[in-house]
Design a protein around this motif. Structure first.
Motif, PDB file in Angstrom:
ATOM      1  N   ASP A   9       8.797   4.622   0.480  1.00  0.00           N
ATOM      2  CA  ASP A   9       9.094   3.739  -0.183  1.00  0.00           C
ATOM      3  C   ASP A   9       9.649   2.395  -0.819  1.00  0.00           C
ATOM      4  O   ASP A   9       9.744   1.967  -2.109  1.00  0.00           O
ATOM      5  CB  ASP A   9      10.940   4.595  -0.727  1.00  0.00           C
ATOM      6  CG  ASP A   9      10.530   6.043  -0.762  1.00  0.00           C
ATOM      7  OD1 ASP A   9       9.672   6.696  -1.305  1.00  0.00           O
ATOM      8  OD2 ASP A   9      11.731   6.875  -0.095  1.00  0.00           O
ATOM      9  N   ALA A  10       9.724   1.493   0.573  1.00  0.00           N
ATOM     10  CA  ALA A  10       9.824   0.261   0.209  1.00  0.00           C
ATOM     11  C   ALA A  10       8.745  -0.178  -0.453  1.00  0.00           C
ATOM     12  O   ALA A  10       8.838  -1.148  -1.093  1.00  0.00           O
ATOM     13  CB  ALA A  10       9.923  -0.059   2.015  1.00  0.00           C
ATOM     14  N   LEU A  11       7.282   0.875   0.120  1.00  0.00           N
ATOM     15  CA  LEU A  11       6.260   0.060  -0.328  1.00  0.00           C
ATOM     16  C   LEU A  11       6.292   0.088  -2.095  1.00  0.00           C
ATOM     17  O   LEU A  11       5.554  -0.350  -2.713  1.00  0.00           O
ATOM     18  CB  LEU A  11       4.803   0.568   0.324  1.00  0.00           C
ATOM     19  CG  LEU A  11       3.510  -0.381  -0.716  1.00  0.00           C
ATOM     20  CD1 LEU A  11       3.677  -1.685  -0.293  1.00  0.00           C
ATOM     21  CD2 LEU A  11       2.354   0.218   0.726  1.00  0.00           C
ATOM     22  N   GLY A  12       7.018   1.321  -2.343  1.00  0.00           N
ATOM     23  CA  GLY A  12       6.195   1.603  -3.845  1.00  0.00           C
ATOM     24  C   GLY A  12       7.534   0.277  -4.903  1.00  0.00           C
ATOM     25  O   GLY A  12       7.415   0.858  -5.859  1.00  0.00           O
ATOM     26  N   ARG A  13       8.711  -0.066  -3.916  1.00  0.00           N
ATOM     27  CA  ARG A  13       9.951  -1.207  -4.155  1.00  0.00           C
ATOM     28  C   ARG A  13       8.898  -2.167  -4.778  1.00  0.00           C
ATOM     29  O   ARG A  13       8.874  -3.367  -5.220  1.00  0.00           O
ATOM     30  CB  ARG A  13      10.884  -1.652  -3.260  1.00  0.00           C
ATOM     31  CG  ARG A  13      11.841  -0.039  -3.995  1.00  0.00           C
ATOM     32  CD  ARG A  13      13.400  -0.887  -2.889  1.00  0.00           C
ATOM     33  NE  ARG A  13      12.488  -1.082  -1.679  1.00  0.00           N
ATOM     34  CZ  ARG A  13      13.271  -0.186  -0.943  1.00  0.00           C
ATOM     35  NH1 ARG A  13      12.798   1.096  -1.705  1.00  0.00           N
ATOM     36  NH2 ARG A  13      13.236  -0.463   0.093  1.00  0.00           N
ATOM     37  N   ILE A  14       7.594  -3.040  -4.175  1.00  0.00           N
ATOM     38  CA  ILE A  14       6.776  -4.063  -3.472  1.00  0.00           C
ATOM     39  C   ILE A  14       6.279  -4.018  -5.134  1.00  0.00           C
ATOM     40  O   ILE A  14       5.976  -4.502  -5.510  1.00  0.00           O
ATOM     41  CB  ILE A  14       6.101  -4.301  -2.378  1.00  0.00           C
ATOM     42  CG1 ILE A  14       6.828  -4.826  -1.825  1.00  0.00           C
ATOM     43  CG2 ILE A  14       4.937  -5.207  -2.947  1.00  0.00           C
ATOM     44  CD1 ILE A  14       7.707  -6.101  -1.195  1.00  0.00           C
ATOM     45  N   ARG A  15       5.257  -2.790  -5.677  1.00  0.00           N
ATOM     46  CA  ARG A  15       4.538  -2.263  -6.135  1.00  0.00           C
ATOM     47  C   ARG A  15       5.236  -2.644  -8.099  1.00  0.00           C
ATOM     48  O   ARG A  15       4.761  -3.320  -8.875  1.00  0.00           O
ATOM     49  CB  ARG A  15       4.386  -0.493  -6.693  1.00  0.00           C
ATOM     50  CG  ARG A  15       3.204   0.009  -6.801  1.00  0.00           C
ATOM     51  CD  ARG A  15       2.703   1.336  -6.941  1.00  0.00           C
ATOM     52  NE  ARG A  15       1.998   1.070  -5.158  1.00  0.00           N
ATOM     53  CZ  ARG A  15       2.272   1.515  -4.241  1.00  0.00           C
ATOM     54  NH1 ARG A  15       3.838   1.872  -3.563  1.00  0.00           N
ATOM     55  NH2 ARG A  15       1.080   1.919  -3.148  1.00  0.00           N
ATOM     56  N   THR A  16       6.701  -1.959  -7.579  1.00  0.00           N
ATOM     57  CA  THR A  16       7.735  -1.926  -8.989  1.00  0.00           C
ATOM     58  C   THR A  16       7.468  -3.998  -9.493  1.00  0.00           C
ATOM     59  O   THR A  16       7.936  -4.239 -10.357  1.00  0.00           O
ATOM     60  CB  THR A  16       9.108  -1.468  -8.767  1.00  0.00           C
ATOM     61  OG1 THR A  16       8.705  -0.209  -8.615  1.00  0.00           O
ATOM     62  CG2 THR A  16       9.349  -1.613  -9.776  1.00  0.00           C
ATOM     63  N   LEU A  17       8.547  -4.668  -8.803  1.00  0.00           N
ATOM     64  CA  LEU A  17       7.613  -5.976  -8.327  1.00  0.00           C
ATOM     65  C   LEU A  17       7.239  -6.586  -8.877  1.00  0.00           C
ATOM     66  O   LEU A  17       6.748  -7.359 -10.261  1.00  0.00           O
ATOM     67  CB  LEU A  17       8.906  -6.420  -7.223  1.00  0.00           C
ATOM     68  CG  LEU A  17      10.448  -6.065  -7.049  1.00  0.00           C
ATOM     69  CD1 LEU A  17      10.116  -6.577  -5.375  1.00  0.00           C
ATOM     70  CD2 LEU A  17      10.769  -6.259  -8.024  1.00  0.00           C
ATOM     71  N   HIS A  18       5.661  -6.189  -8.287  1.00  0.00           N
ATOM     72  CA  HIS A  18       4.589  -6.527  -9.187  1.00  0.00           C
ATOM     73  C   HIS A  18       3.991  -5.844 -10.515  1.00  0.00           C
ATOM     74  O   HIS A  18       3.361  -7.413 -10.708  1.00  0.00           O
ATOM     75  CB  HIS A  18       3.194  -6.317  -8.172  1.00  0.00           C
ATOM     76  CG  HIS A  18       2.182  -6.631  -8.271  1.00  0.00           C
ATOM     77  ND1 HIS A  18       0.863  -5.420  -9.232  1.00  0.00           N
ATOM     78  CD2 HIS A  18       1.288  -7.117  -8.186  1.00  0.00           C
ATOM     79  CE1 HIS A  18       0.090  -6.489  -9.695  1.00  0.00           C
ATOM     80  NE2 HIS A  18      -0.246  -7.540  -8.907  1.00  0.00           N
ATOM     81  N   THR A  19       4.650  -5.105 -11.005  1.00  0.00           N
ATOM     82  CA  THR A  19       4.477  -4.555 -11.972  1.00  0.00           C
ATOM     83  C   THR A  19       5.180  -5.355 -12.241  1.00  0.00           C
ATOM     84  O   THR A  19       4.779  -5.835 -14.257  1.00  0.00           O
ATOM     85  CB  THR A  19       4.863  -3.583 -12.325  1.00  0.00           C
ATOM     86  OG1 THR A  19       2.852  -2.316 -11.116  1.00  0.00           O
ATOM     87  CG2 THR A  19       4.542  -2.440 -13.123  1.00  0.00           C
ATOM     88  N   SER A  20       6.324  -5.993 -12.792  1.00  0.00           N
ATOM     89  CA  SER A  20       7.294  -6.242 -13.834  1.00  0.00           C
ATOM     90  C   SER A  20       6.670  -8.162 -13.584  1.00  0.00           C
ATOM     91  O   SER A  20       7.514  -8.507 -14.632  1.00  0.00           O
ATOM     92  CB  SER A  20       8.329  -5.723 -13.236  1.00  0.00           C
ATOM     93  OG  SER A  20       8.921  -6.353 -11.568  1.00  0.00           O
ATOM     94  N   MET A  21       6.172  -8.391 -12.940  1.00  0.00           N
ATOM     95  CA  MET A  21       5.583  -9.948 -12.737  1.00  0.00           C
ATOM     96  C   MET A  21       5.517 -10.793 -14.620  1.00  0.00           C
ATOM     97  O   MET A  21       4.055  -9.771 -14.560  1.00  0.00           O
ATOM     98  CB  MET A  21       4.890 -10.535 -12.228  1.00  0.00           C
ATOM     99  CG  MET A  21       5.420 -10.764 -10.595  1.00  0.00           C
ATOM    100  SD  MET A  21       3.822 -10.226  -9.143  1.00  0.00           S
ATOM    101  CE  MET A  21       3.713 -12.029  -9.580  1.00  0.00           C
ATOM    102  N   PRO A  22       5.283 -11.689 -14.477  1.00  0.00           N
ATOM    103  CA  PRO A  22       4.770 -11.991 -16.117  1.00  0.00           C
ATOM    104  C   PRO A  22       3.169 -12.234 -15.554  1.00  0.00           C
ATOM    105  O   PRO A  22       2.787 -11.962 -14.484  1.00  0.00           O
ATOM    106  CB  PRO A  22       5.249 -13.191 -16.320  1.00  0.00           C
ATOM    107  CG  PRO A  22       7.049 -13.385 -14.936  1.00  0.00           C
ATOM    108  CD  PRO A  22       6.760 -12.843 -14.247  1.00  0.00           C
TER     109      PRO A  22
END
Length: 189
Positions: A94-107
């Motif tokens: 789940d914590a890695l999933g948050r990294i994935r979410t942040l990465h996807t939302s990056m400019p």
């Protein structure tokens, strides 16, 4: 130097973090990551101190801030290993999933290309990678991480043994946890 020669400017970390989106617990959708004052202070502390331990209440976005900090370090500097330890394998995923979410939302201009993305690991083309692991007595042995996120440390099964292992391998340790009350046998010494 390569970035400077090619006209690429690095954002400061606050600008970077506030360019991201996080999951809204109410709607389940993504919302802008608007940092509160204490979250801005936490980013400063993460940059000033190699070891940062945060005892927190739930739902304050502290873990999101630490993960955004790790993503910033992974994005603009390559060949760094980041370990994410949690009390269970599912929690680490789940914590890695948050990294994935942040990465996807990056400019897009900042977003590093992923060359590997599976349940337990994300690897960027610049050589930086995130690895999610259950906090066991042997977790992380033999690895040389740039930084470690110890998620919900208070609930680990062997916190003293596990922290001794992590301290020996990681120059930067960020522990985020909610408390569990006054159980003396559970306290990290």
């Amino acid at each position: 130097l390569w970035r400077m020669a090619h006209g690429i400017r690095l954002p400061d970390e606050l600008t970077f973090a506030q360019s991201l989106q996080i999951e809204d617990k109410i709607s389940g959708g993504l919302i802008a990551f608007k940092l509160w004052g204490f979250q801005k202070e936490l980013i400063a502390a993460l940059n000033e101190h190699d070891w940062t331990f945060v005892l927190k209440a739930r739902q304050l976005g502290v873990t999101w801030v630490v993960e955004a900090h790790l993503l910033y370090c992974a994005t603009f500097w390559g060949n760094r290993l980041f370990l994410i330890f949690s009390q269970s394998g599912d929690d680490a995923i789940d914590a890695l999933g948050r990294i994935r979410t942040l990465h996807t939302s990056m400019p897009a201009k900042w977003r590093p290309t992923k060359v590997k993305d599976n349940t337990r690991e994300i690897v960027f083309a610049n050589g930086s990678r995130f690895k999610a692991m259950m906090a066991t007595k042997r977790a992380g042995r033999g690895l040389a991480p740039y930084a470690v996120l110890c998620d919900e440390l208070e609930f680990w099964q062997w916190p003293n043994d596990q922290m001794a292992t992590i301290e020996a391998m990681a120059p930067r340790i960020y522990a985020v946890t909610t408390g569990s009350g006054r159980s003396e046998e559970r306290r990290v010494v």
